[in-house]
Design a protein around this motif. Structure first.
Motif, short mmCIF file in Angstrom:
data_model
loop_
_atom_site.label_atom_id
_atom_site.label_comp_id
_atom_site.label_asym_id
_atom_site.label_seq_id
_atom_site.Cartn_x
_atom_site.Cartn_y
_atom_site.Cartn_z
N GLU A 173 0.88 -1.22 -0.16
CA GLU A 173 -0.08 -0.06 -0.19
C GLU A 173 0.93 1.21 -0.12
OE1 GLU A 173 -2.71 0.02 3.24
OE2 GLU A 173 -4.39 -2.14 2.30
N ILE A 174 0.73 2.32 -0.97
CA ILE A 174 1.73 2.98 -1.70
C ILE A 174 0.44 4.26 -0.28
CG2 ILE A 174 2.71 4.85 -2.89
CD1 ILE A 174 2.80 2.16 -4.61
N ASP A 175 0.96 4.77 0.27
CA ASP A 175 0.53 6.52 0.87
C ASP A 175 0.88 7.47 0.17
OD1 ASP A 175 -0.96 7.97 2.62
OD2 ASP A 175 0.68 7.72 4.22
N HIS A 176 0.26 7.48 -1.06
CA HIS A 176 0.00 8.48 -2.37
C HIS A 176 -1.03 8.01 -3.18
CE1 HIS A 176 2.21 11.69 -3.67
NE2 HIS A 176 3.18 11.96 -3.19
N TYR A 177 -0.73 9.38 -3.91
CA TYR A 177 -1.80 9.74 -5.05
C TYR A 177 -1.41 8.76 -6.40
CZ TYR A 177 -0.70 13.91 -7.07
OH TYR A 177 -0.20 14.83 -7.00
N PHE A 178 0.37 9.33 -6.48
CA PHE A 178 0.63 8.43 -7.70
C PHE A 178 1.90 7.74 -7.17
CE2 PHE A 178 2.78 11.98 -6.85
CZ PHE A 178 3.52 12.15 -7.56
N CYS A 179 2.71 6.60 -7.97
CA CYS A 179 4.09 6.16 -7.74
C CYS A 179 5.17 6.94 -8.00
CB CYS A 179 4.08 4.99 -8.40
SG CYS A 179 3.59 4.04 -8.07
N GLU A 180 6.09 7.71 -6.51
CA GLU A 180 6.70 8.92 -6.37
C GLU A 180 7.39 7.89 -5.53
OE1 GLU A 180 7.29 13.71 -6.00
OE2 GLU A 180 5.29 12.58 -4.82
N VAL A 181 9.01 8.33 -6.05
CA VAL A 181 9.74 7.44 -5.31
C VAL A 181 10.04 7.29 -4.00
CG1 VAL A 181 12.40 7.51 -5.43
CG2 VAL A 181 11.26 8.30 -7.40
N PRO A 182 9.55 8.65 -3.73
CA PRO A 182 10.21 9.01 -1.94
C PRO A 182 9.10 8.10 -1.40
CG PRO A 182 9.95 10.95 -2.21
CD PRO A 182 9.34 9.36 -3.43
N ALA A 183 7.10 8.29 -1.43
CA ALA A 183 6.56 7.10 -0.90
C ALA A 183 6.80 6.08 -1.63
CB ALA A 183 5.34 7.36 -1.70
N VAL A 184 7.59 5.31 -2.38
CA VAL A 184 7.36 3.99 -3.25
C VAL A 184 8.41 3.48 -2.82
CG1 VAL A 184 7.97 2.12 -5.25
CG2 VAL A 184 6.32 4.20 -5.01
N LEU A 185 9.31 3.59 -1.78
CA LEU A 185 10.63 3.14 -1.38
C LEU A 185 10.43 2.45 -0.11
CD1 LEU A 185 13.52 5.67 -2.39
CD2 LEU A 185 12.89 3.59 -3.18
N LYS A 186 9.49 3.29 0.91
CA LYS A 186 9.15 3.44 1.88
C LYS A 186 8.60 1.56 1.79
CE LYS A 186 6.64 6.08 4.14
NZ LYS A 186 5.24 6.46 4.84
N LEU A 187 8.01 1.52 1.18
CA LEU A 187 8.04 -0.62 0.89
C LEU A 187 8.96 -1.90 0.93
CD1 LEU A 187 4.28 0.54 -0.98
CD2 LEU A 187 4.86 0.28 1.50
N ALA A 188 9.97 -0.96 0.49
CA ALA A 188 11.49 -1.66 0.78
C ALA A 188 11.93 -2.35 1.37
CB ALA A 188 12.76 -1.03 -0.28
N CYS A 189 11.80 -4.33 0.70
CA CYS A 189 12.02 -4.97 2.17
C CYS A 189 13.99 -5.07 1.94
CB CYS A 189 11.53 -6.36 1.46
SG CYS A 189 10.08 -6.69 0.98
N ALA A 190 14.71 -3.76 2.08
CA ALA A 190 15.86 -4.03 1.56
C ALA A 190 16.65 -2.39 2.23
CB ALA A 190 16.58 -4.39 0.14
N ASP A 191 17.45 -2.67 2.46
CA ASP A 191 18.35 -1.46 3.35
C ASP A 191 18.49 -0.34 2.11
OD1 ASP A 191 19.49 0.56 4.73
OD2 ASP A 191 21.91 -0.33 3.50
N THR A 192 17.69 0.82 2.21
CA THR A 192 17.76 1.44 1.10
C THR A 192 18.90 3.34 1.15
OG1 THR A 192 15.76 3.01 2.33
CG2 THR A 192 15.48 1.35 1.10
N SER A 193 19.63 2.88 1.95
CA SER A 193 20.83 3.85 1.64
C SER A 193 21.09 4.36 0.62
CB SER A 193 21.84 2.91 3.39
OG SER A 193 22.42 2.40 2.63
N LEU A 194 21.40 3.29 0.05
CA LEU A 194 22.35 3.19 -1.59
C LEU A 194 21.24 4.13 -1.95
CD1 LEU A 194 24.21 2.99 -3.72
CD2 LEU A 194 22.95 1.14 -3.97
N ASN A 195 20.41 4.78 -2.49
CA ASN A 195 18.75 4.84 -2.43
C ASN A 195 19.25 5.90 -2.66
OD1 ASN A 195 18.06 1.80 -2.94
ND2 ASN A 195 16.45 2.88 -5.06
N ASP A 196 19.40 6.21 -1.46
CA ASP A 196 19.13 7.92 -0.50
C ASP A 196 20.07 8.43 -0.84
OD1 ASP A 196 16.85 7.12 1.09
OD2 ASP A 196 18.23 6.38 3.45
N LEU A 197 21.14 7.68 -1.30
CA LEU A 197 22.38 8.87 -1.75
C LEU A 197 22.56 8.71 -2.82
CD1 LEU A 197 26.20 9.52 -1.50
CD2 LEU A 197 26.12 7.62 -1.85
#
Length: 312
Positions: A173-197
């Motif tokens: 469940e994406i807490d947004h009205y469209f697929c925007e990067v920050p909202a989608v990344l919250k659902l990832a089942c992995a470390d997102t530190s590389l994505n943040d960088l």
């Protein structure tokens, strides 16, 4: 460590705005009216620029490109949002989510760089008026627009690739009205530190760098304006730049907070509101700001209305 083959999510649910049978029709009407106004106002501005030869200048060429980007930018998200407001099912497939993310960012990054190009155009018009038409030729304008599009393609590809390569195992469940990067990344089942960088570096190049260019260019413009002896000339030069500065500020600040601020992925409801601002509000205000403050556009509109009446 999570394995990539554990990614079982085949679709996401866009929560959008809180569903309420009483307020949904009102919300639908509100966004529909806004969307239609965006289509009509930007479409009219593009038509006026195309039809009136007096508007065949570099400045209006870039304004026309901006209007086309605004139409595409909002069409990527708003029609889907309108359907979901009235629908009980708010699902979007993984592939469609990735495509929407990429296309939205493509137009957004292109627009971000276009603002910096428009500031350079204003600099040439004010600081080098005698050489303006020679320097800002048709081919130069097309080249500049092409560079903006190239940044859009690369920037959006970078954001989308690193976001959608992650495993998504649920929840979906994406807490947004469209697929925007920050909202989608919250659902990832992995470390997102590389994505943040990656997102910070990409955001720096596609948001901060063009915004810094705008600031530097306008600092030089204002220095040149202050040398103008005529008070009326200074006022006219300032008014020419005021509309562009307003538009850039409205677009850039929410984007920086959303994509580069610390903890941007946890913005949740505030993130949705900011997205509405730079996705819908600025697309609506752009043609209003550029047309209401512009005598040439008003004259072109009156001319077009006169021609339509004469043909009846």
């Amino acid at each position: 460590m999570q394995e990539l083959n554990q990614s079982t999510v085949t679709e996401f649910i866009l929560l959008g705005f809180a569903p309420n049978p009483r307020t949904n029709p009102l919300l639908f009407t509100f966004f529909l009216v806004f969307y239609l106004l965006i289509l009509v106002s930007n479409g009219l501005l593009i038509t006026l620029i195309y039809q009136d030869s007096r508007l065949h200048t570099p400045m209006y060429f870039f304004i026309g490109v901006l209007s086309m980007l605004d139409v595409c930018y909002t069409t990527t998200t708003v029609p889907q949002m309108l359907v979901h407001i009235l629908s009980k099912r708010r699902a979007i497939s993984f592939a469609r989510c990735a495509a929407q993310m990429y296309i939205f960012l493509l137009f957004g990054v292109t627009e971000s760089w276009l603002f910096s190009i428009m500031s350079v155009d204003r600099y040439m018009a004010i600081c080098h008026p005698l050489r303006y038409k020679v320097i800002m030729s048709r081919w130069v304008c097309l080249l500049m627009a092409g560079i903006c599009a190239a940044y859009g393609v690369l920037g959006s590809l970078c954001y989308t690739f690193f976001a959608m390569r992650l495993p998504y195992c649920g929840p979906n469940e994406i807490d947004h009205y469209f697929c925007e990067v920050p909202a989608v990344l919250k659902l990832a089942c992995a470390d997102t530190s590389l994505n943040d960088l990656v997102d910070f570096i990409t955001g720096f190049n596609v948001i901060v760098v063009p915004l810094s260019l705008v600031v530097i260019v306008y600092a030089n413009i204002f220095a040149a304006i202050m040398k103008i002896r005529s008070a009326q000339g200074r006022i006219k030069a300032f008014s020419t730049c005021a509309s562009h500065i307003t538009v850039v500020t409205m677009f850039a600040i929410p984007c920086i907070i959303m994509y580069m601020g610390p903890g941007s992925g946890s913005l949740s409801n505030n993130g949705k509101k900011m997205a509405l601002f730079y996705n819908i509000a600025t697309s609506f205000l752009n043609p209003v700001i550029y047309s209401l403050r512009n005598k040439d556009v008003k004259k072109a509109f009156l001319k077009l209305m006169g021609q339509s009446r004469a043909s009846q």
